[in-house]
Design a protein around this motif. Structure first.
Motif, PDB file in Angstrom:
ATOM      1  N   ALA A 114       0.712  -1.245   0.032  1.00  0.00           N
ATOM      2  CA  ALA A 114      -0.048  -0.066   0.077  1.00  0.00           C
ATOM      3  C   ALA A 114       0.834   1.119   0.019  1.00  0.00           C
ATOM      4  N   PRO A 115       0.441   2.309  -0.682  1.00  0.00           N
ATOM      5  CA  PRO A 115       1.274   3.713  -0.779  1.00  0.00           C
ATOM      6  C   PRO A 115       1.305   4.010   0.727  1.00  0.00           C
ATOM      7  N   ASP A 116       2.457   4.964   0.593  1.00  0.00           N
ATOM      8  CA  ASP A 116       2.879   5.731   2.078  1.00  0.00           C
ATOM      9  C   ASP A 116       1.713   6.795   2.476  1.00  0.00           C
ATOM     10  N   SER A 117       1.162   7.495   1.288  1.00  0.00           N
ATOM     11  CA  SER A 117       0.112   8.441   1.309  1.00  0.00           C
ATOM     12  C   SER A 117      -1.067   7.852   0.396  1.00  0.00           C
ATOM     13  N   ALA A 118      -2.312   8.418   0.829  1.00  0.00           N
ATOM     14  CA  ALA A 118      -3.324   8.106  -0.004  1.00  0.00           C
ATOM     15  C   ALA A 118      -3.433   8.338  -1.250  1.00  0.00           C
ATOM     16  N   PRO A 119      -3.804   7.702  -2.161  1.00  0.00           N
ATOM     17  CA  PRO A 119      -3.795   7.882  -3.754  1.00  0.00           C
ATOM     18  C   PRO A 119      -4.905   8.843  -3.978  1.00  0.00           C
ATOM     19  N   ILE A 120      -4.707   9.891  -4.979  1.00  0.00           N
ATOM     20  CA  ILE A 120      -5.649  10.788  -5.523  1.00  0.00           C
ATOM     21  C   ILE A 120      -6.733  10.274  -6.325  1.00  0.00           C
ATOM     22  N   ILE A 121      -7.983  10.232  -5.463  1.00  0.00           N
ATOM     23  CA  ILE A 121      -9.160   9.242  -6.216  1.00  0.00           C
ATOM     24  C   ILE A 121     -10.360  10.208  -6.305  1.00  0.00           C
ATOM     25  N   VAL A 122     -10.736  10.550  -7.462  1.00  0.00           N
ATOM     26  CA  VAL A 122     -11.851  11.512  -7.680  1.00  0.00           C
ATOM     27  C   VAL A 122     -13.220  10.755  -8.139  1.00  0.00           C
ATOM     28  N   SER A 123     -14.350  11.376  -7.858  1.00  0.00           N
ATOM     29  CA  SER A 123     -15.607  10.764  -8.343  1.00  0.00           C
ATOM     30  C   SER A 123     -15.780  10.230  -9.777  1.00  0.00           C
ATOM     31  N   PRO A 124     -16.527   9.324  -9.859  1.00  0.00           N
ATOM     32  CA  PRO A 124     -16.696   8.708 -11.410  1.00  0.00           C
ATOM     33  C   PRO A 124     -16.896  10.017 -12.172  1.00  0.00           C
ATOM     34  N   ALA A 125     -17.986  10.883 -11.739  1.00  0.00           N
ATOM     35  CA  ALA A 125     -18.475  11.930 -12.547  1.00  0.00           C
ATOM     36  C   ALA A 125     -17.193  13.146 -12.894  1.00  0.00           C
ATOM     37  N   VAL A 126     -16.644  13.262 -11.768  1.00  0.00           N
ATOM     38  CA  VAL A 126     -15.399  14.189 -11.918  1.00  0.00           C
ATOM     39  C   VAL A 126     -14.440  13.548 -13.013  1.00  0.00           C
ATOM     40  N   GLY A 145     -12.667  17.039  -0.475  1.00  0.00           N
ATOM     41  CA  GLY A 145     -13.449  16.608  -1.672  1.00  0.00           C
ATOM     42  C   GLY A 145     -12.935  15.170  -2.048  1.00  0.00           C
ATOM     43  N   LEU A 146     -11.907  14.815  -1.685  1.00  0.00           N
ATOM     44  CA  LEU A 146     -11.208  13.552  -1.804  1.00  0.00           C
ATOM     45  C   LEU A 146     -11.940  12.542  -0.818  1.00  0.00           C
ATOM     46  N   ASP A 147     -12.034  13.224   0.417  1.00  0.00           N
ATOM     47  CA  ASP A 147     -12.690  12.382   1.464  1.00  0.00           C
ATOM     48  C   ASP A 147     -14.218  12.061   1.135  1.00  0.00           C
ATOM     49  N   GLU A 148     -14.799  12.761   0.370  1.00  0.00           N
ATOM     50  CA  GLU A 148     -16.117  12.604   0.040  1.00  0.00           C
ATOM     51  C   GLU A 148     -16.235  11.225  -0.756  1.00  0.00           C
ATOM     52  N   VAL A 149     -15.147  10.967  -1.578  1.00  0.00           N
ATOM     53  CA  VAL A 149     -15.225   9.760  -2.373  1.00  0.00           C
ATOM     54  C   VAL A 149     -14.795   8.663  -1.524  1.00  0.00           C
ATOM     55  N   CYS A 151     -14.602   7.971   1.464  1.00  0.00           N
ATOM     56  CA  CYS A 151     -15.654   7.571   2.492  1.00  0.00           C
ATOM     57  C   CYS A 151     -16.605   6.598   2.207  1.00  0.00           C
ATOM     58  N   ASP A 152     -17.110   6.557   0.880  1.00  0.00           N
ATOM     59  CA  ASP A 152     -18.106   5.738   0.155  1.00  0.00           C
ATOM     60  C   ASP A 152     -17.753   5.664  -1.418  1.00  0.00           C
ATOM     61  N   PRO A 153     -16.770   4.870  -1.695  1.00  0.00           N
ATOM     62  CA  PRO A 153     -16.528   4.510  -2.857  1.00  0.00           C
ATOM     63  C   PRO A 153     -17.259   4.177  -3.866  1.00  0.00           C
ATOM     64  N   GLY A 154     -18.613   3.481  -3.676  1.00  0.00           N
ATOM     65  CA  GLY A 154     -19.392   2.948  -4.501  1.00  0.00           C
ATOM     66  C   GLY A 154     -20.821   3.862  -4.475  1.00  0.00           C
ATOM     67  N   ALA A 155     -20.771   5.049  -3.846  1.00  0.00           N
ATOM     68  CA  ALA A 155     -22.126   5.765  -3.572  1.00  0.00           C
ATOM     69  C   ALA A 155     -22.393   6.351  -5.053  1.00  0.00           C
ATOM     70  N   ALA A 156     -21.437   6.856  -5.879  1.00  0.00           N
ATOM     71  CA  ALA A 156     -21.719   7.398  -6.982  1.00  0.00           C
ATOM     72  C   ALA A 156     -22.396   6.308  -8.018  1.00  0.00           C
ATOM     73  N   ASP A 157     -21.971   5.110  -7.805  1.00  0.00           N
ATOM     74  CA  ASP A 157     -22.591   4.217  -8.728  1.00  0.00           C
ATOM     75  C   ASP A 157     -23.778   3.441  -8.238  1.00  0.00           C
ATOM     76  N   TYR A 158     -24.021   3.293  -7.084  1.00  0.00           N
ATOM     77  CA  TYR A 158     -25.182   2.554  -6.455  1.00  0.00           C
ATOM     78  C   TYR A 158     -26.222   3.789  -5.726  1.00  0.00           C
ATOM     79  N   ASP A 159     -26.632   4.601  -6.506  1.00  0.00           N
ATOM     80  CA  ASP A 159     -27.567   5.675  -5.808  1.00  0.00           C
ATOM     81  C   ASP A 159     -28.806   6.029  -6.484  1.00  0.00           C
ATOM     82  N   ALA A 160     -29.979   6.522  -5.929  1.00  0.00           N
ATOM     83  CA  ALA A 160     -31.104   6.635  -6.278  1.00  0.00           C
ATOM     84  C   ALA A 160     -31.053   8.197  -7.246  1.00  0.00           C
ATOM     85  N   VAL A 161     -32.220   8.355  -7.936  1.00  0.00           N
ATOM     86  CA  VAL A 161     -31.985   9.520  -8.690  1.00  0.00           C
ATOM     87  C   VAL A 161     -33.292  10.232  -8.149  1.00  0.00           C
ATOM     88  N   ASN A 162     -33.159  11.763  -8.255  1.00  0.00           N
ATOM     89  CA  ASN A 162     -34.338  12.304  -7.837  1.00  0.00           C
ATOM     90  C   ASN A 162     -34.726  13.483  -8.950  1.00  0.00           C
TER      91      ASN A 162
END
Length: 353
Positions: A114-126, A145-149, A151-162
């Motif tokens: 594992a990397p010494d520091s967290a990788p830069i992972i943005v949301s699928p939409a970004v 912003g990175l913590d938003e992703v 904290c819940d990596p699958g939130a952007a893929d498995y989410d309801a629409v409004n």
């Protein structure tokens, strides 16, 4: 008529016995005695037995051919069923891989830790906007912003629409995840300076990973770097105002550049800082700060006047306010009574003047 018994197992009858006496009697003539009759019967049996053997073998060959053909057809049917099942499973696999790419990404060398520091992972939409070369808010590359992703990596893929109201009062669809994220996103102009310094190189790296042309990535890297160089060259007493002006400049100019680049007549090099525009933004912030201080002074003066006529309750409920300024709007906040609300005096229109 099929042969039911194997002629190879047949035993020649004893034609010399009394059982075949009648058959011998018919064959005995002046030229053939009893022994000749027996020999004739034995020879006739052998001829018939040889013919039966040939017919038996032909029958066996036919049966073998039928069995082989049936086995071939059965095997072909089984193979076809197996192929169809395999093709169906492969199609399902491909569809699964297409819908759930993250599940099938190859595992790297197991010796890599594992990397010494967290990788830069943005949301699928970004990532999608970056791949299209579109503007993306720098907030997505801040720690929040990175913590938003992460904290819940699958939130952007498995989410309801409004259903949401879009510009022009039209109605459209948006995922609950995107709505939540949009409420959390901070405009570039309102970012703390430290967040901007942290997010800028991350955004540049994300542009490069998204396949942006080298000259475009270099331009943005120079743009972010030149803004920080301007800040470093500012006198300490004016540093806070200059940083706010630089953030406002970065926010407005980066958005404008993404629009201007679409036309060859309006495109320009973003990395070259326009100090005339920067000075205008700085003047607006100075003016807004002065106006905010004047309003605070006026509020304090009204409070003193109210106290002089013995109306402390009225002065607290009406006149006691603190005024704050962000690069894009004023906020007037009644002290200790309610959260901040936007002031009616907005400078949004003046920023684009």
């Amino acid at each position: 008529m099929p042969i039911l018994q194997n002629p190879n197992d047949a035993v020649r009858p004893d034609y010399g016995s009394d059982l075949h006496a009648a058959s011998r009697a018919v064959l005995i003539t002046n030229d053939r005695d009893n022994a000749g009759a027996i020999a004739f019967l034995e020879n006739a049996w052998k001829v018939q037995n040889d013919a039966d053997k040939l017919a038996w073998q032909a029958q066996l060959d036919d049966e073998t051919a039928v069995i082989a053909e049936n086995e071939r057809l059965t095997k072909e049917a089984e193979d076809a069923a197996l192929r169809a099942d395999k093709e169906e499973r492969m199609a399902e696999q491909k569809e699964d891989e297409k819908k759930n790419k993250a599940k099938f990404l190859p595992i790297p060398d197991t010796d890599v830790t594992a990397p010494d520091s967290a990788p830069i992972i943005v949301s699928p939409a970004v990532r999608k906007k970056l791949r299209a070369g579109d503007w993306v808010a720098l907030w997505h590359f801040t720690s929040d912003g990175l913590d938003e992703v992460t904290c819940d990596p699958g939130a952007a893929d498995y989410d309801a629409v409004n259903l949401v109201r879009l510009d022009g009062n039209s109605i459209g669809w948006a995922s609950a995840h995107e709505l939540k994220k949009s409420r959390a996103v901070i405009d570039d102009a309102d970012l703390p300076w430290d967040d901007f310094v942290q997010a800028a190189p991350r955004a540049t790296l994300a542009m490069e990973e998204a396949g942006w042309p080298r000259d475009r990535v270099t331009m943005f890297a120079s743009f972010f770097g030149n803004l920080q160089l301007v800040a470093l060259g500012t006198v300490r007493g004016n540093l806070e105002v200059r940083r706010r002006a630089l953030l406002l400049y970065q926010s407005e100019q980066r958005k404008q550049w993404h629009v201007a680049i679409l036309s060859p007549t309006t495109a320009y090099n973003l990395s070259v800082i326009n100090h005339v525009v920067l000075a205008r933004y700085t003047a607006l912030i100075h003016e807004a700060d002065s106006a905010a201080k004047e309003r605070v002074r006026e509020a304090q003066e009204r409070t003193r006047e109210a106290r002089s006529v013995h109306s402390p309750t009225a002065s607290l409920s009406v006149h006691t306010h603190a005024y704050f300024f962000s690069p894009t709007r004023f906020f007037a906040c009644p002290i200790a009574r309610s959260p901040a609300r936007p002031c009616s005096h907005s400078f949004d229109a003046r920023l684009t003047a």
